[in-house]
Design a protein around this motif. Structure first.
Motif, PDB file in Angstrom:
ATOM      1  N   ALA A 192      20.814  39.628 -86.257  1.00  0.00           N
ATOM      2  CA  ALA A 192      19.693  41.422 -85.874  1.00  0.00           C
ATOM      3  C   ALA A 192      20.869  42.147 -87.407  1.00  0.00           C
ATOM      4  CB  ALA A 192      20.997  41.568 -85.107  1.00  0.00           C
ATOM      5  N   VAL A 193      20.366  42.753 -88.189  1.00  0.00           N
ATOM      6  CA  VAL A 193      20.966  43.319 -89.930  1.00  0.00           C
ATOM      7  C   VAL A 193      21.057  44.710 -89.438  1.00  0.00           C
ATOM      8  CG1 VAL A 193      20.640  42.978 -91.850  1.00  0.00           C
ATOM      9  CG2 VAL A 193      19.969  40.907 -90.517  1.00  0.00           C
ATOM     10  N   ASP A 194      21.646  45.392 -89.472  1.00  0.00           N
ATOM     11  CA  ASP A 194      21.875  46.952 -89.285  1.00  0.00           C
ATOM     12  C   ASP A 194      23.034  47.417 -90.074  1.00  0.00           C
ATOM     13  OD1 ASP A 194      22.000  50.119 -88.956  1.00  0.00           O
ATOM     14  OD2 ASP A 194      19.693  48.866 -88.167  1.00  0.00           O
ATOM     15  N   ASP A 195      22.655  48.420 -91.256  1.00  0.00           N
ATOM     16  CA  ASP A 195      23.488  48.941 -91.975  1.00  0.00           C
ATOM     17  C   ASP A 195      24.167  49.614 -91.290  1.00  0.00           C
ATOM     18  OD1 ASP A 195      21.676  50.467 -91.898  1.00  0.00           O
ATOM     19  OD2 ASP A 195      23.009  51.720 -93.341  1.00  0.00           O
ATOM     20  N   GLU A 196      24.503  49.561 -89.685  1.00  0.00           N
ATOM     21  CA  GLU A 196      25.404  51.020 -88.746  1.00  0.00           C
ATOM     22  C   GLU A 196      26.030  50.027 -87.892  1.00  0.00           C
ATOM     23  OE1 GLU A 196      23.483  54.099 -86.916  1.00  0.00           O
ATOM     24  OE2 GLU A 196      22.289  54.079 -88.957  1.00  0.00           O
TER      25      GLU A 196
END
Length: 185
Positions: free
Chosen positions: A11-15
């Motif tokens: 899972a990739v998210d900058d938050e």
């Protein structure tokens, strides 16, 4: 924590809080890796990752750049763009498998991963059909259907559907003549 489940999700998210929330949603059923940027995502990617949930807008690398690098590296994971960015015709040529617009629920995430894992069992053309259908649905949901690119997508989807149907018809015809061992004539 790694190795306790059959399937691995990145899972990739900058938050960071959102990436962690995805981990919490999925951890009961999957090994989950999280990354908060493109470079970190690429460093955590390997052949054991089967599904990637990828944010589209990140500061260090865009999701599109990460997606392109993952595909160029030959990774065969099913990749879903999971983003606040409303889709437009620019998504048509992106090599992802599904597109979901945030916000998403736990049920949305679990269903998405399950569907992508199921699709991984299909042949390449069937996977292509589902990816095209996902792009069509995303564009329709955002109202981005009044373009030549959208019309081309519809034609491409129909051509692939015909190929998939033909392949299934050939398999069905062949299987009709295969004798099942131990069956009574």
């Amino acid at each position: 924590m790694s190795g306790t489940h059959e399937h691995t999700v990145l899972a990739v998210d900058d938050e960071p809080d959102l990436a962690e929330l995805y981990r919490v949603y999925l951890a009961e059923a999957y090994d989950v890796r999280i990354a908060t940027g493109g470079e970190e995502a690429l460093s955590k990617m390997d052949d054991s990752v089967e599904v990637v949930l990828l944010d589209r807008r990140m500061p260090d690398m865009t999701g599109h750049e990460v997606l392109a690098q993952m595909r160029a590296a030959g990774y065969d994971a099913r990749i879903a763009m999971l983003t606040a960015v409303e889709p437009d015709v620019d998504i048509i040529d992106m090599p992802f498998d599904d597109y979901k617009t945030k916000p998403v629920t736990k049920e949305d995430i679990l269903t998405l991963v399950e569907v992508l894992l199921h699709r991984a069992n299909f042949d390449e053309r069937s996977q292509e059909f589902f990816a095209l259908a996902s792009k069509k649905a995303a564009l329709e949901a955002s109202g981005a259907t009044d373009s030549e690119e959208y019309e081309d997508l519809i034609k491409q989807m129909e051509a692939v559907r015909i190929e998939v149907d033909d392949a299934l018809d050939r398999l069905s015809a062949r299987d009709a003549f295969v004798e099942v061992p131990g069956s009574v004539p």
